[in-house]
Motif scaffolding. Structure first.
Motif, PDB file in Angstrom:
ATOM      1  N   GLN B  76       0.829  -1.213   0.000  1.00 24.96           N
ATOM      2  CA  GLN B  76       0.000   0.000   0.000  1.00 24.96           C
ATOM      3  C   GLN B  76       0.858   1.256   0.000  1.00 24.96           C
ATOM      4  O   GLN B  76       0.568   2.218  -0.690  1.00 24.96           O
ATOM      5  CB  GLN B  76      -0.930  -0.001   1.216  1.00 24.96           C
ATOM      6  N   ARG B  77       1.929   1.244   0.774  1.00 26.82           N
ATOM      7  CA  ARG B  77       2.724   2.478   0.820  1.00 26.82           C
ATOM      8  C   ARG B  77       3.727   2.567  -0.328  1.00 26.82           C
ATOM      9  O   ARG B  77       3.941   3.627  -0.884  1.00 26.82           O
ATOM     10  CB  ARG B  77       3.420   2.639   2.173  1.00 26.82           C
ATOM     11  N   TRP B  78       4.328   1.436  -0.712  1.00 29.80           N
ATOM     12  CA  TRP B  78       5.324   1.498  -1.783  1.00 29.80           C
ATOM     13  C   TRP B  78       4.678   1.957  -3.090  1.00 29.80           C
ATOM     14  O   TRP B  78       5.274   2.691  -3.867  1.00 29.80           O
ATOM     15  CB  TRP B  78       5.996   0.119  -1.977  1.00 29.80           C
ATOM     16  N   THR B  80       2.344   4.002  -3.575  1.00 25.97           N
ATOM     17  CA  THR B  80       1.977   5.423  -3.681  1.00 25.97           C
ATOM     18  C   THR B  80       3.015   6.200  -4.481  1.00 25.97           C
ATOM     19  O   THR B  80       2.719   7.260  -5.012  1.00 25.97           O
ATOM     20  CB  THR B  80       1.857   6.091  -2.287  1.00 25.97           C
ATOM     21  N   ARG B  81       4.236   5.694  -4.552  1.00 25.52           N
ATOM     22  CA  ARG B  81       5.286   6.457  -5.230  1.00 25.52           C
ATOM     23  C   ARG B  81       5.591   5.954  -6.643  1.00 25.52           C
ATOM     24  O   ARG B  81       6.471   6.512  -7.305  1.00 25.52           O
ATOM     25  CB  ARG B  81       6.571   6.422  -4.408  1.00 25.52           C
ATOM     26  N   ASP B  84       6.000   8.315  -9.550  1.00 24.81           N
ATOM     27  CA  ASP B  84       7.214   9.149  -9.608  1.00 24.81           C
ATOM     28  C   ASP B  84       8.418   8.421 -10.195  1.00 24.81           C
ATOM     29  O   ASP B  84       9.504   9.011 -10.325  1.00 24.81           O
ATOM     30  CB  ASP B  84       7.598   9.601  -8.189  1.00 24.81           C
TER      31      ASP B  84
END
Lengths: 405, 405
Positions: B76-78, B80-81, B84
């Motif tokens: 979930q957090r990885w 998000t980037r 980019d």
């Protein structure tokens, strides 16, 4: 009577035998003080082979290497001072100024110095209004250092000693200029100001290198008089004896042995205080040293001790109380800024989130996910936690850090 | 080609996974970097139970307790980037300014950081005119400390580093203000002045918390440009990344791991430098600290480290070389006065005799026997020895000390 004769003989022997003369100490140990004194006073008597053997054995027991063991050589030097003997006059001299003499047989004898084994003093001359029984009864801390102390050393001495006095410790030092004087003053000062309510006996002991009939060095006379008034002066040598360099070096071993803990506040690379600390370490006592500037010659000896004998660096009286296993009430630990502590208390995701929050402009939750590298759930729950502890501020659904954080 | 793909994948992963994210590191370790990247970039892929088990096991191996282990939370957090991601652009950015990216598979990878196990960086971005092969080849010493260093700390930093540069060491620090900047400057200065003839590669390495495309903090820009010119900048995060607080804390572990020895010059009671030192101690590296005034808040952290992790007090570059087991040519030991050394070199009877010699008036041999407590033979032979080394003077059969002794 028997004991009184022994004390008188020991008092006499302190004039004939130099402090730290192990051959003399071994002889006294083997024959007892009265017989040793008689042997020295009678030129016609030669040591027997059996006596020589016993003394050699005793010296061997003390693990002394390369020591002079021939009694005949010893008698040659001890007898040179026999014409000066007047032990009763010496005792009277000290009685007049308020003092006396203690031998190892006396109940008031400080057991701690027996750790020196053969190097233990033949006896201790004392001077003070406080009886040795009271004067030698509490946890003792030796505080020693340079004669040419810096202002830093003087300040540090006072800083370290004040908390010890609150816990009824006794400060042992050498009565010299510099750190020694500061140590005695700090102990007396705390007592005079009533900061040491528990102290009923001597707050401080000065272990002197010369006779106790006069105060040396002259510049410390009023200080040493004050030590005699509320504390205790001790010496291995009888009244009238000069404080020679040898005796200065030797009395260091007694300072170390008297104390549970020896602290060196300031010392040059070569300093008598290092000898005290090394002796303390050899005796298994705790040794501490005060750190200081690496550019100060006065701290070079302290840093040297940390390397050479593992002296523990101490920065406060609290540190010393810990080493003495005495609890101390006030925590001397300095604290960092509030925001640093708050940050460390956060969970890792909340720290990342806090890092991602801008200081001034507002930002969206989506942007926070990306910048912080956190999931939407982690950001939303984290924001509510940060807001709860005053670290995050919201306006119109956007977020920034709270002011002054 | 295989290796090139791995490097590109790792370069990409440094944007998705925060430094010190052990769950991410465990995933990369288990699947390899390319598979880990693919998993993160494809929202439709869910981690299998088998993968979760392997990653949990790997985290268990690293003796990590109370760690987050659920891959789903990680994804979930990885993810998000992922928008980019542009690893090739990042590599080009660094190539343009002179730099690149190293993965653990590269021959130039600094093996020392593998001591961090799972916490080892996913890769290292570098910037400098010196290639990492040359830049990472010598004994490395981390020199770290307060941002708000005192003049004492700055002086001490230069004092400690100069002798290290003569022995071809490399100084690792964090590129921050204060002690960090002084450490880089001292290393660069010694090299520029030709005082480090052996140094052919990078005299200093700055381990940065943010991306290497810009120099942070701004006030250190010219210093960091100079580090890039003759030394090396390293970072775990790709160009464009902010130096967040979290990343500052994390890069400390890399500074510790890169270095054989970590020295804290000045640090407050709570300071990031302490984290570096503690990490170094955990890794079994030698930790040293510079002592300072007990009244200086800037030295409180150094003294704390001596207690808490047994940091060794160091007062000179010579001390550091000793800790590195490198010999140093010039003895930095200060010496005491000549007369003190002469005295200590005398035998005990001669010391007693010297003590007994008056400074001004003359005295007889008989009197010397009594005062010194020595036999006639000892006094006569002693006087001739003392005269031979210029310590005693005779006139008309009487004796005194020589002048100026």
């Amino acid at each position: 009577m028997e004991q009184e004769n022994q004390r008188l003989a020991r008092a006499a022997l302190t004039r004939l035998i130099e402090p730290g003369d192990l051959l003399g100490a071994a002889l006294v140990d083997v024959t007892g003080p009265e017989e040793a004194l008689e042997l020295m006073c009678d030129d016609s008597r030669k040591p027997t082979a059996a006596l020589q053997q016993s003394v050699s054995d005793r010296l061997g027991d003390a693990a002394t290497t390369r020591r002079e063991v021939r009694l005949e050589t010893g008698f040659q030097r001890w007898r040179t001072r026999v014409p000066d003997l007047a032990p009763q006059r010496d005792l009277d001299t000290l009685r007049r100024v308020g003092g006396g003499f203690l031998g190892p047989e006396d109940p008031d004898w400080p057991e701690a110095v027996n750790g020196l084994d053969l190097a233990r003093p033949l006896g201790l001359w004392w001077r003070g209004q406080v009886s040795p029984a009271v004067g030698l009864a509490r946890p003792r801390v030796a505080v020693v250092g340079s004669r040419d102390a810096s202002e830093y050393g003087i300040r540090a001495t006072h800083e370290l000693i004040a908390p010890l006095m609150e816990r009824d410790c006794q400060i042992v030092s050498g009565g010299a200029y510099g750190i020694d004087a500061a140590a005695h003053r700090a102990a007396l000062g705390a007592t005079a100001r009533g900061e040491a309510p528990g102290v009923r006996g001597a707050p401080t002991i000065a272990m002197m290198a010369g006779g106790l009939d006069r105060f040396y060095p002259a510049g410390n006379e009023s200080l040493l008089r004050e030590v005699a008034r509320t504390g205790l002066l001790l010496s291995e040598v009888p009244p009238g004896s000069s404080p020679t360099r040898w005796r200065f070096l030797q009395r260091n071993r007694v300072i170390a042995a008297l104390s549970t803990l020896t602290v060196v506040v300031e010392a040059r690379w070569r300093s008598g205080a290092l000898a005290t600390a090394r002796r303390a370490a050899e005796l298994g006592r705790t040794v501490a040293a005060v750190p200081g500037s690496i550019f100060s010659a006065n701290s070079a000896g302290c840093h040297r001790l940390m390397h050479e004998v593992g002296a523990l660096p101490v920065v406060s009286g609290g540190d010393l109380l810990e080493l003495l296993s005495l609890e101390h009430s006030h925590v001397s630990t300095p604290h960092g800024g509030m925001s640093g502590r708050q940050y460390d208390d956060l969970d890792v995701p909340d720290r990342l989130l806090f890092d991602a929050l801008p200081l001034r402009q507002l930002t969206t939750v989506d942007q926070l996910c990306r910048v912080a590298g956190l999931s939407l759930g982690a950001v939303l729950s984290g924001l509510s936690r940060l807001r709860a502890c005053g670290l995050a501020t919201e306006a119109d659904g956007q977020w920034r850090r709270s002011a002054a954080k």
